[in-house]
Design an enzyme around this catalytic site. Sequence first.
Site, mmCIF file in Angstrom:
data_model
loop_
_atom_site.group_PDB
_atom_site.id
_atom_site.type_symbol
_atom_site.label_atom_id
_atom_site.label_comp_id
_atom_site.label_asym_id
_atom_site.label_seq_id
_atom_site.Cartn_x
_atom_site.Cartn_y
_atom_site.Cartn_z
ATOM 1 N N SER A 209 0.845 -1.189 0.000
ATOM 2 C CA SER A 209 0.000 0.000 0.000
ATOM 3 C C SER A 209 0.883 1.244 0.000
ATOM 4 O O SER A 209 2.074 1.170 -0.361
ATOM 5 C CB SER A 209 -0.939 -0.012 1.212
ATOM 6 O OG SER A 209 -1.923 0.985 1.103
ATOM 7 N N ASN A 210 0.338 2.384 0.398
ATOM 8 C CA ASN A 210 1.110 3.623 0.461
ATOM 9 C C ASN A 210 0.584 4.487 1.603
ATOM 10 O O ASN A 210 -0.280 4.057 2.370
ATOM 11 C CB ASN A 210 1.065 4.365 -0.883
ATOM 12 C CG ASN A 210 -0.356 4.690 -1.291
ATOM 13 O OD1 ASN A 210 -1.040 5.485 -0.649
ATOM 14 N ND2 ASN A 210 -0.817 4.062 -2.371
#
Length: 398
Positions: A209-210
């Site tokens: 993810s981020n």
Amino acid sequence: MLKDKHILLGITGSIAAYKAAVLCRLLKTAGADVRVVMTPLAKQFITPLTMATLSKNPILVDFFDPENGAWNSHVALGEWADCYLIAPATANTLAKMAHGVADNLLLTTYLSSRAPVVVAPAMDLDMYAHAATQANLDTLRCTGVQVVEPGDGELASGLSGKGRMADPAEIVAFAERLLAEKKKTLCGKRFVVTAGATIEAIDPVRYISNHSSGKMGYAIAGELAARGAEVTLVTGRTALPTPAGVTRCDVLSAEEMYRAATAAFDRADGAVMCAAVADYTPETCADRKLKKGDGELTIRLRRTKDIAAELGSRKGGRVLVGFALETDDEEAHAREKLRRKHFDFVVLNSLRDAGAGFRGDTNKVTFVSESGNEPLPLLAKREVAARIADKIETLINE
């Protein structure tokens, strides 16, 4: 915009309390009816007589008048107010608000108020930056409390940094924007807004993810809805409340976001692509947790579907807005996105700009379009959202 509005002004025990006098006068000049509630410690910094003279109302500090037993009803105060403005707001008061402590009249009124609540923090830079204070502010934001960010400069301690209470004129302008009746200029229009980060599963425990918090996309969705638009918010996982008037569609992966966004776009007049979508996802997801072995682990990734490019290919005469968060060659990358994905304009920001990027409540962006660049100063994300909505309205009305 504040004419005949009921503003409840809360003052806490900060050296910045002297600015409350200026703030009160500005609110009165703007036409507001102002009542003041103070914490006991606030009286050590500014006198009730000063505030009573400026507000033209008695000052409330205690739960009851010890001379005649008259009760100062926190419930009635909360019902009276159109806006509860706490300025200055100390770290102590913010902590108590975040955790529901009600040990003075100011705090019990906060817990009773149905009106919008605005806080203007004021404290030393290390207190403001402390993880506990930031966590308390995040908690308050998640419950709908609006925060007027403190400024940078010389502090009472002699140090210099972020912690100065915002200028009273800025706080008044903030309250005016908050209470202004939004013109329903986008009534009858439908928009899709994507927000937050996608999650690409590696196994049942781990994922790619981020750092996106979704704050920018949620602010845009709320702003469009406030202007009368019918908004579908396609969102990755966040801790944010759904903006008023917005239809929310929760997704996890890039594939789920692709399906939801393209389906919603079929009946939309435009879209704002604000989500931080993963460009790659694992080719396979293990059905059980991958155990640590002696050697290295290689995970093969495949490209995800490009949601913005897909919407761009279907665009027709609709409005399409993109985002670009870059670390180098910012304008070149933004212009390449503008062309390839058929955006009307790209909202560009850079991780090299202080106050821009992930998780924060401010952003510094440039609108990039075929007609040129339009840089904006560092603004609260809600203000950036308003500027984006303004530009969308201009495009629709051309």
